[in-house]
Motif scaffolding. Structure first.
Motif, mmCIF file in Angstrom:
data_model
loop_
_atom_site.group_PDB
_atom_site.id
_atom_site.type_symbol
_atom_site.label_atom_id
_atom_site.label_comp_id
_atom_site.label_asym_id
_atom_site.label_seq_id
_atom_site.Cartn_x
_atom_site.Cartn_y
_atom_site.Cartn_z
ATOM 1 N N GLY A 179 0.811 -1.211 0.000
ATOM 2 C CA GLY A 179 0.000 0.000 0.000
ATOM 3 C C GLY A 179 0.842 1.258 0.000
ATOM 4 N N PRO A 180 0.215 2.421 0.171
ATOM 5 C CA PRO A 180 0.934 3.702 0.177
ATOM 6 C C PRO A 180 1.829 3.849 1.408
ATOM 7 C CG PRO A 180 -1.411 4.013 -0.283
ATOM 8 C CD PRO A 180 -1.251 2.607 0.199
ATOM 9 N N MET A 181 2.917 4.586 1.247
ATOM 10 C CA MET A 181 3.842 4.845 2.362
ATOM 11 C C MET A 181 4.317 6.283 2.297
ATOM 12 S SD MET A 181 7.246 2.693 3.508
ATOM 13 C CE MET A 181 8.351 3.439 2.313
ATOM 14 N N LEU A 182 4.604 6.846 3.448
ATOM 15 C CA LEU A 182 5.015 8.245 3.574
ATOM 16 C C LEU A 182 6.290 8.338 4.393
ATOM 17 C CD1 LEU A 182 4.343 11.374 3.387
ATOM 18 C CD2 LEU A 182 3.123 11.057 5.560
ATOM 19 N N SER A 199 5.633 6.260 7.655
ATOM 20 C CA SER A 199 4.226 6.228 8.031
ATOM 21 C C SER A 199 3.411 5.856 6.797
ATOM 22 C CB SER A 199 3.799 7.590 8.603
ATOM 23 O OG SER A 199 2.451 7.563 9.018
ATOM 24 N N GLY A 200 2.118 6.123 6.849
ATOM 25 C CA GLY A 200 1.233 5.784 5.746
ATOM 26 C C GLY A 200 0.498 4.485 5.998
ATOM 27 N N PRO A 201 -0.526 4.188 5.201
ATOM 28 C CA PRO A 201 -1.370 3.005 5.423
ATOM 29 C C PRO A 201 -0.602 1.695 5.533
ATOM 30 C CG PRO A 201 -2.411 4.450 3.830
ATOM 31 C CD PRO A 201 -1.060 5.034 4.103
ATOM 32 N N VAL A 202 0.422 1.487 4.713
ATOM 33 C CA VAL A 202 1.132 0.201 4.756
ATOM 34 C C VAL A 202 1.856 0.017 6.086
ATOM 35 C CG1 VAL A 202 3.316 0.990 3.712
ATOM 36 C CG2 VAL A 202 2.554 -1.366 3.393
ATOM 37 N N ILE A 203 2.402 1.084 6.630
ATOM 38 C CA ILE A 203 3.099 1.011 7.920
ATOM 39 C C ILE A 203 2.097 0.829 9.056
ATOM 40 C CG2 ILE A 203 4.580 2.250 9.545
ATOM 41 C CD1 ILE A 203 6.006 1.276 7.011
ATOM 42 N N LEU A 204 0.986 1.553 8.986
ATOM 43 C CA LEU A 204 -0.023 1.437 10.040
ATOM 44 C C LEU A 204 -0.617 0.029 10.082
ATOM 45 C CD1 LEU A 204 -1.761 4.882 9.550
ATOM 46 C CD2 LEU A 204 -0.178 4.232 11.357
ATOM 47 N N GLY A 237 -9.050 -2.819 14.501
ATOM 48 C CA GLY A 237 -8.925 -2.943 13.064
ATOM 49 C C GLY A 237 -7.761 -2.144 12.511
ATOM 50 N N VAL A 238 -7.440 -2.399 11.257
ATOM 51 C CA VAL A 238 -6.422 -1.606 10.582
ATOM 52 C C VAL A 238 -7.031 -0.258 10.207
ATOM 53 C CG1 VAL A 238 -5.246 -3.651 9.706
ATOM 54 C CG2 VAL A 238 -6.996 -2.553 8.299
ATOM 55 N N THR A 239 -6.206 0.629 9.711
ATOM 56 C CA THR A 239 -6.696 1.944 9.331
ATOM 57 C C THR A 239 -7.575 1.846 8.086
ATOM 58 O OG1 THR A 239 -6.009 4.218 8.809
ATOM 59 C CG2 THR A 239 -4.675 2.449 7.896
ATOM 60 N N GLY A 240 -8.558 2.740 7.976
ATOM 61 C CA GLY A 240 -9.434 2.741 6.816
ATOM 62 C C GLY A 240 -10.905 2.723 7.157
ATOM 63 N N GLY A 241 -11.273 3.052 8.399
ATOM 64 C CA GLY A 241 -12.677 3.081 8.802
ATOM 65 C C GLY A 241 -13.142 1.851 9.539
ATOM 66 N N PHE A 242 -12.246 0.880 9.746
ATOM 67 C CA PHE A 242 -12.651 -0.393 10.337
ATOM 68 C C PHE A 242 -12.883 -0.308 11.842
ATOM 69 C CE2 PHE A 242 -10.225 -1.364 6.482
ATOM 70 C CZ PHE A 242 -11.199 -2.056 5.780
ATOM 71 N N ASN A 243 -12.150 0.540 12.530
ATOM 72 C CA ASN A 243 -12.367 0.656 13.974
ATOM 73 C C ASN A 243 -13.702 1.320 14.291
ATOM 74 O OD1 ASN A 243 -9.925 -0.424 15.432
ATOM 75 N ND2 ASN A 243 -8.944 0.901 13.922
ATOM 76 N N PHE A 244 -14.089 2.315 13.493
ATOM 77 C CA PHE A 244 -15.409 2.901 13.704
ATOM 78 C C PHE A 244 -16.512 1.907 13.359
ATOM 79 C CE2 PHE A 244 -13.846 7.495 13.552
ATOM 80 C CZ PHE A 244 -14.099 7.672 14.900
ATOM 81 N N GLN A 245 -16.306 1.086 12.334
ATOM 82 C CA GLN A 245 -17.336 0.116 11.999
ATOM 83 C C GLN A 245 -17.547 -0.881 13.134
ATOM 84 O OE1 GLN A 245 -19.537 0.169 9.379
ATOM 85 N NE2 GLN A 245 -20.491 -1.313 10.766
ATOM 86 N N ASN A 246 -16.474 -1.258 13.804
ATOM 87 C CA ASN A 246 -16.602 -2.108 14.988
ATOM 88 C C ASN A 246 -17.461 -1.426 16.045
ATOM 89 O OD1 ASN A 246 -16.016 -4.010 17.165
ATOM 90 N ND2 ASN A 246 -14.496 -2.528 17.858
#
Length: 473
Positions: free
Chosen positions: A275-278, A285-290, A435-444
């Motif tokens: 995924g993306p990395m910063l 950082s970025g989604p792949v690291i998170l 959850g991983v980043t991307g809205g999954f923790n709020f969905q829980n």
């Protein structure tokens, strides 16, 4: 009932609440209830985050006669307010199938493949907010945000809905302790830890939705539940590399990152992510690291946040093709400085290309014609297997979560009710789910709050209906 959001703690009818002080040793005694017709059941929700407020609204919707009180020691929906850079990543719109959705939860991925998301999944969440005046949009990566790009749209919607439903919202106080009484009801002590005055509430139902707060874990243990020790999840990696730090702000749209730890374990397959990395001032950082930090949360904690990160910056190009591209580029640009040009198929920025040359040991003034085949191979290897020493973790403030909490084996995911104590419920991050980043923790949070609120609302509604029949109403 007065519904102002901030005023003295709500006192249920028939004096279900009384005051005492920590300096007095008097026992709490509730005033006797004269008749069932006058007795309204009470739900106390501990925690005014996404799961708590959503659950309170659902319970009150199904059982309007149920008295619902949400107690929050800080600001209501504070994590909702700051999430997604202030935009609020409500859920993920690309993972609507339950099995695929559950795969985004390092803790809970097996258990959540059952009825949990079938009952209330991302599509249900999006429908709920759309129907309550918050239009949503799904971005290319699946993240769902309000069209306003402002988290206040979500916060205001939830608080407004809670208010018009008659949910009582009380902030600035904590639930200090809770216990069950002989009649099965809960006796809940509320107050400020620094104050002498405390209050007691008698409740028929108790929903603990305190996130990763120690308050929720303490209450859970008072009822006999165990706690999986919480450790951080969703964090950035610190990399001690001054040359890399100079590249802060550079991003990569797609890399493959693999995390290696000193003591490998059999469940390390998820420690390879794409995924993306910063690049940041302190590391990566970025989604792949998170995602790596989430799947490796407990392993990294045990390893004191030290390990080896191996990054493939051109995952769609194999190493032989990379070498071939470099050789072709050498022939075509033989008189150019190697630092000024490189194969465009790599999709890199100039600053990072020069960083790779520094790592490989090639001078910036070297001409392409002077690069040896060994240098071309070394550059290819660096692009495909660039290693970084992880020396610690940073904190991802917008969506910081923890791994740990009440084990899922101790609750029923069909109702969110405790398997140990009747009418005790849990929802959200207080459970050992993250959850991983991307809205999954709020969905829980939305799913757990909805399920708990549904079951509580039905219990209260059935109780009210039964009592009405007994009284001939």
């Amino acid at each position: 009932m007065n519904l102002k959001l901030v005023n003295p703690l709500w006192v249920p009818v028939k004096a279900l609440l009384c005051r005492t002080t920590t300096t007095r040793r008097s026992l709490f005694t509730a005033t006797a209830i004269n008749s069932l017709a006058d007795e309204n059941e009470v739900l106390v929700v501990v925690g005014g985050g996404a799961a708590g407020v959503y659950g309170a609204i659902r319970a009150k919707t199904l059982s309007p006669e149920l008295r619902v009180l949400v107690i929050e020691k800080g600001r209501f929906l504070s994590k909702v307010k700051i999430s997604g850079g202030g935009r609020c990543n409500v859920t993920n719109g690309h993972c609507t199938e339950t099995i695929r959705l559950a795969e985004n939860y390092p803790r809970g991925n097996k258990e959540l493949k059952g009825s949990f998301f079938y009952t209330h999944g991302p599509a249900d969440t999006m429908s709920w907010f759309s129907e309550h005046g918050v239009p949503l949009k799904t971005e290319d990566d699946g993240r769902v945000f309000p069209v306003s790009d402002n988290s206040s749209s979500v916060v205001d919607c939830l608080l407004h809905e809670a208010t018009i439903r008659g949910v009582r919202l009380e902030r600035g106080k904590s639930v200090l302790s809770a216990s069950t009484q002989p009649d099965g009801k809960f006796l809940i002590k509320v107050g400020k830890r620094t104050a002498d005055v405390s209050e007691f509430i008698e409740a028929s139902y108790l929903l603990i939705a305190t996130g990763s707060s120690q308050q929720g874990h303490s209450l859970a243990t008072q009822f006999g539940h165990s706690i999986v020790d919480p450790v951080p999840s969703l964090f950035t990696f610190k990399i001690n590399d001054p040359l890399l730090a100079e590249l802060a702000g550079i991003s990569f749209s797609n890399v493959q990152a693999k995390l290696k730890l000193e003591h490998p374990r059999p469940d390390m397959s998820k420690l390879v992510q794409v995924g993306p990395m910063l690049v940041t001032h302190w590391g990566l950082s970025g989604p792949v690291i998170l995602r790596l930090s989430a799947w490796g949360a407990r392993h990294l904690f045990s390893s004191e946040y030290k390990g080896l990160l191996i990054v493939d910056f051109i995952p769609d190009i194999n190493i032989e093709t990379a070498k071939s591209l470099l050789k072709q580029h050498k022939l075509q640009f033989s008189k150019h400085k190697v630092s000024n040009t490189f194969p465009p198929q790599f999709g890199l920025v100039n600053r990072f290309w020069r960083y790779i040359l520094d790592r490989e040991g090639s001078s910036k003034d070297t001409l392409w014609a002077s690069l040896s085949n060994n240098s071309l191979s070394s550059i290819s290897d660096l692009l495909k297997h660039c290693t970084f020493q992880v020396t610690g973790k940073g904190q991802y403030k917008d969506e910081f979560v923890t791994a740990g909490g009440v084990p899922l084996s101790e609750i029923s995911l069909k109702t969110m009710e405790s398997r140990l104590v009747p009418n005790l419920f849990f929802a959200g991050e207080v459970l050992n789910v993250d959850g991983v980043t991307g809205g999954f923790n709020f969905q829980n949070a939305w799913s757990g709050g909805y399920i708990a609120g549904t079951h509580i609302g039905k219990l209260a509604s059935n109780r009210s209906s039964t009592e009405s029949k007994v009284l001939g109403l």
